[in-house]
Design a protein around this motif. Structure first.
Motif, PDB file in Angstrom:
ATOM      1  N   LEU A   1       0.824  -1.206   0.000  1.00  0.00           N
ATOM      2  CA  LEU A   1       0.000   0.000   0.000  1.00  0.00           C
ATOM      3  C   LEU A   1       0.860   1.259   0.000  1.00  0.00           C
ATOM      4  O   LEU A   1       0.531   2.250  -0.666  1.00  0.00           O
ATOM      5  CB  LEU A   1      -0.935   0.007   1.212  1.00  0.00           C
ATOM      6  CG  LEU A   1      -2.059  -1.032   1.199  1.00  0.00           C
ATOM      7  CD1 LEU A   1      -2.787  -1.051   2.538  1.00  0.00           C
ATOM      8  CD2 LEU A   1      -3.023  -0.774   0.055  1.00  0.00           C
TER       9      LEU A   1
ATOM     10  N   ASN B   1      -1.076   4.218  -1.915  1.00  0.00           N
ATOM     11  CA  ASN B   1      -2.456   4.172  -1.430  1.00  0.00           C
ATOM     12  C   ASN B   1      -2.572   4.686   0.002  1.00  0.00           C
ATOM     13  O   ASN B   1      -3.653   5.099   0.418  1.00  0.00           O
ATOM     14  CB  ASN B   1      -3.019   2.759  -1.532  1.00  0.00           C
ATOM     15  CG  ASN B   1      -3.290   2.371  -2.964  1.00  0.00           C
ATOM     16  OD1 ASN B   1      -3.891   3.133  -3.711  1.00  0.00           O
ATOM     17  ND2 ASN B   1      -2.830   1.202  -3.364  1.00  0.00           N
ATOM     18  N   ILE B   2      -1.471   4.618   0.749  1.00  0.00           N
ATOM     19  CA  ILE B   2      -1.408   5.217   2.075  1.00  0.00           C
ATOM     20  C   ILE B   2      -0.059   5.938   2.187  1.00  0.00           C
ATOM     21  O   ILE B   2       0.878   5.638   1.444  1.00  0.00           O
ATOM     22  CB  ILE B   2      -1.578   4.191   3.223  1.00  0.00           C
ATOM     23  CG1 ILE B   2      -0.460   3.140   3.197  1.00  0.00           C
ATOM     24  CG2 ILE B   2      -2.958   3.545   3.177  1.00  0.00           C
ATOM     25  CD1 ILE B   2      -0.465   2.195   4.402  1.00  0.00           C
ATOM     26  N   GLU B   3       0.023   6.891   3.122  1.00  0.00           N
ATOM     27  CA  GLU B   3       1.265   7.633   3.309  1.00  0.00           C
ATOM     28  C   GLU B   3       2.064   7.161   4.513  1.00  0.00           C
ATOM     29  O   GLU B   3       3.280   7.310   4.551  1.00  0.00           O
ATOM     30  CB  GLU B   3       0.957   9.127   3.483  1.00  0.00           C
ATOM     31  CG  GLU B   3       0.436   9.773   2.231  1.00  0.00           C
ATOM     32  CD  GLU B   3       0.219  11.257   2.424  1.00  0.00           C
ATOM     33  OE1 GLU B   3       0.912  11.868   3.262  1.00  0.00           O
ATOM     34  OE2 GLU B   3      -0.642  11.800   1.726  1.00  0.00           O
TER      35      GLU B   3
ATOM     36  N   TYR C   1       1.975   4.377   8.221  1.00  0.00           N
ATOM     37  CA  TYR C   1       1.344   3.320   9.011  1.00  0.00           C
ATOM     38  C   TYR C   1       2.112   3.176  10.313  1.00  0.00           C
ATOM     39  O   TYR C   1       3.347   3.160  10.317  1.00  0.00           O
ATOM     40  CB  TYR C   1       1.339   1.986   8.249  1.00  0.00           C
ATOM     41  CG  TYR C   1       0.582   0.905   8.969  1.00  0.00           C
ATOM     42  CD1 TYR C   1      -0.796   0.851   8.911  1.00  0.00           C
ATOM     43  CD2 TYR C   1       1.254  -0.049   9.723  1.00  0.00           C
ATOM     44  CE1 TYR C   1      -1.504  -0.135   9.573  1.00  0.00           C
ATOM     45  CE2 TYR C   1       0.557  -1.038  10.390  1.00  0.00           C
ATOM     46  CZ  TYR C   1      -0.825  -1.080  10.319  1.00  0.00           C
ATOM     47  OH  TYR C   1      -1.518  -2.049  10.990  1.00  0.00           O
TER      48      TYR C   1
END
Length: 104
Positions: free
Chosen positions: A30, A35-37, A39
């Motif tokens: 991801l 899709n995400i920056e 986590y």
């Protein structure tokens, strides 16, 4: 101390948990596909922050220092409790770890 912190994270937080390894590989995918920056993974003794460029592993006690009653302008020494590396390098080591525990 960087290698020691990462080694402890792999052996104590990740261990032989194939489900956690698969989850981390999904998170890395991801991040790589944007899709995400970011986590954050919270563990028992160590936490991990991942972003599109790098990861950082740190002893859980090093964050949240405001909970300690320490004099103002005093910081806890945490240089031996934090380590990081590039996301691509971490992915490579994670895949090697997965292979290693598969042989145990």
């Amino acid at each position: 101390m960087g290698a020691e912190i990462l080694g402890l994270w792999f052996s104590e937080e990740l261990g032989r948990d194939r489900q956690k390894i698969a989850h981390l590989l999904d998170i890395i995918e991801l991040l790589e596909t944007k899709n995400i920056e970011h986590y954050a993974l919270q563990g028992q003794e160590f936490n991990m922050d991942l972003n599109r460029d790098e990861i950082e592993v740190y002893a859980a006690i090093t964050r949240g220092q405001e909970e300690f009653d320490i004099p103002e302008d005093t910081e806890l020494y945490d240089q031996e409790s934090i380590s990081g590396c590039g996301l691509a390098d971490f992915k490579s080591v994670l895949l090697s770890w997965e292979n290693f525990i598969g042989r145990l």
